[in-house]
Write an enzyme that holds these catalytic residues in place. Sequence first.
Site, PDB file in Angstrom:
ATOM      1  CB  SER A 676      38.236  36.179  39.233  1.00  0.00           C
ATOM      2  OG  SER A 676      39.456  36.503  38.940  1.00  0.00           O
ATOM      3  CG  ASP A 749      40.832  42.443  34.776  1.00  0.00           C
ATOM      4  OD1 ASP A 749      41.610  42.869  36.040  1.00  0.00           O
ATOM      5  OD2 ASP A 749      40.328  41.940  34.968  1.00  0.00           O
ATOM      6  CG  HIS A 783      38.872  41.055  39.173  1.00  0.00           C
ATOM      7  ND1 HIS A 783      39.216  40.741  37.169  1.00  0.00           N
ATOM      8  CD2 HIS A 783      38.845  40.514  39.523  1.00  0.00           C
ATOM      9  CE1 HIS A 783      39.288  39.446  38.093  1.00  0.00           C
ATOM     10  NE2 HIS A 783      38.505  39.236  39.059  1.00  0.00           N
TER      11      HIS A 783
END
Length: 810
Positions: A676, A749, A783
């Site tokens: 991330s 995601d 994610h």
Amino acid sequence: MKIRKISLKLILFILLCLPWISFSQIKPTYQVPPKEIIEIVDAKPTPNVNISPGNKHIAILERPNIPLIEDLARQELRLGGIRIDPKSNGPSRFSYYTNIKIKNIEGGDEFQVTNLPENSKITNFRWSPDGEKFCFTHTVGDGIELWMADMKKLQAVKLTEGILNNTLRGMPYIWLPDSKTILYKSVIESRGDPPEDTNVPTGPVIQENIKGKAALRTYQDLLKNSFDEALFTFYSSSRIMKLVLGEGSFNFSKPGIYIRLTSSPDGKYILIQKLEKPFSYLVPYYRFPVSVEIWDMDGNKIHQLANIPLTEDIPKGFDAVRKGPRSFTWRSDSPATIYWVEAMDEGDPKKITETRDQAYYLMAPFLGEPVKSITTNLRFSGLTWGNENMAIVREYWRKSRQTKISLFNPADPVNSKKVIFDYSSEDRYNNPGYFVLTHNDYGRYVLLTADKGKSLYLMGQGASPDGNRPFIDKYFLDSGKTNRLWRSEAPYYETTVEIIDEKKGIVLTRRQSKTSPPNYYLRNIKNQTISQITFFPHPYPQLKGIEKQIIKYERKDGVKLSFELYLPPGYNKEKNGPLPTMLWAYPREYKSVDAAGQISGSPYSFIRVSTSSALVLVTQGYALLNNTSFPIIGEGDQEPNNTFIEQLVANAEAAIGKAVEMGVTDRDRVAVGGHSYGAFMTANLLAHSDLFAAGIARSGAYNRTLTPFGFQAEPRTYWEAPEIYYQMSPFMHADKVKDPILLIHGIADNNSGTFPIQSERFYSALKSHGATVRLVLLPHESHSYRTRESLLHMHWEITQWLDEFVKHKK
């Protein structure tokens, strides 16, 4: 012809054995990493523990191994910011338990709950208020069932068929205070078949803004058209049912989109929040219009508390909130008093005002005008109730990181408010902890008092230069002073869970060490005796030889930093020499140099390896610098991101320099990686430094113009600081990336800002400039990656990449 056949076979062999040959598209099957990594990923997870009200029982909730890709391959609807399984009427992605055991909190044998559903997928576990029963939901192929068990028989009983509606976030049922009545949200029996899309539009999709302005962050899975609206209404609508144990279920409401149900402490009223139209294509469902109502126990609306309009126009800023009433909650120590707050600055942090938020309340029977209660100078962040004379209010200001905690008398809030703690949320060393709660006669959480109401208890993580050392303090109301009753001592990391018996000094703790996994203990803080009550085994004994060290060092400007150092089992510096190394990090913003340099974590915590952790690389001969400090600091009026790149590189230089100085790291064989915002960091470091041999970037965002209304802790929009957005975007500097980079991203995601297109476009930019780059898109993954196939393949990609470009670097 024979030569040609041999050539074709040879070509096929090369294609299978050399995965890094550059083709525009590669169609591989899932691969697996070395055996040591597979064993870690497949390790049985440690159970969770849930304590009953009254502190008599512990529920041991066993978790399954990670799911398979087929579990995520079911049909999924993405509507209003959520993801729905249309067959079960619940979330399409969820964690669950497979077994329940019960144990007396004082120790003894574990007792198996019998008659649990076959192939259990247990969620929404909740004790009854009296602690003598519990309910849970069980997800089957075509629905969600409600089950119950009591402490006498320890036998699970199915209360409903698969009719619960759990599409929206939160619990699909609640216990009422009598511990025998349950309200649950049910699928509407007569709803029929779902709407069908004819694929023939009735007109264009239109949005407009006539006046006003609003800066909206990037959200995923939003409604897109009228058909989406129809689907969302179909699957989120429910009917509230009233279930009385031993009697059955009865209709309690008309159909509606109910998002929250909470009962008053005396069980005579229900706070109902339900969605209304119009819906929005710009924000998730929790910002749609909401009707807030109070009903009696016959399902009749007796008071309309608020009508909250569609919220698309929250002012810009992290301290911004919507206009009008918000944060509705029952007062825990009163039979039926409802509290809420309203912003006095219209929710706009830029407006200068002495009072930011005003709390109001209304008592049963909810007649007359709301009564003003406590006010806050910062943004309201919560109330904790004690008794008729004592409550606590919390307030916070994100921009300055200021946190205030105040005591007040609910009967005289204006004159009695007294600030007892005022500190920076970044300052972990001076965090006073949180006040301990207990259940009152209503079964609600209230402040735990001692010394006939003259003192309270505090628990906290106890951050210090030596690492976290959790504590229990007694707080004296008259003097405001504290007395330390207990503190975690080396060589253990022991956290407090619950004060079981305040008078006897008995506390439930969770203790671990570098080599011993977390287990639960009963500790007497008066005589310092301790007894173990759970015996969870070591989940990965193959890692017992791995050591963890917290290494401290400084950045060139004097900022104090640290990283966790992990070395392979049996490593000897003199014999084995410097190692190929992975630096894994996640940048964090600070407003204070002192706070940025504070140590987090504990040197004595158990080496916990998540299924996606970079720690697995230690089994392959790599040194790991984990949780490496990457502070981005902006003191005073300076925003941290004004010098993001410079600080990023300085952090990396300091970490590598320290590891090389220690003799454990080969400077020429260092990789950088992150997930991330850590992936964003990785790409920037490869673009703006030559410190690394390769990079691993998972689920990142690389072009900040695609998140123009702010990202992470950046409060400015693109139009306010275009040069910051440009400089911080590695996409804009793709021509500078000269070291190999592996991009991994979940195709599904749903994290705000990290759309898969971020990795796809970055890959294209890198490829156009001749960079060595590989893009791996994981089907059905969001994610964070959940399935066994995806996780094992991810580890295979990473180990292959690092072995090629770091370990065996020429």
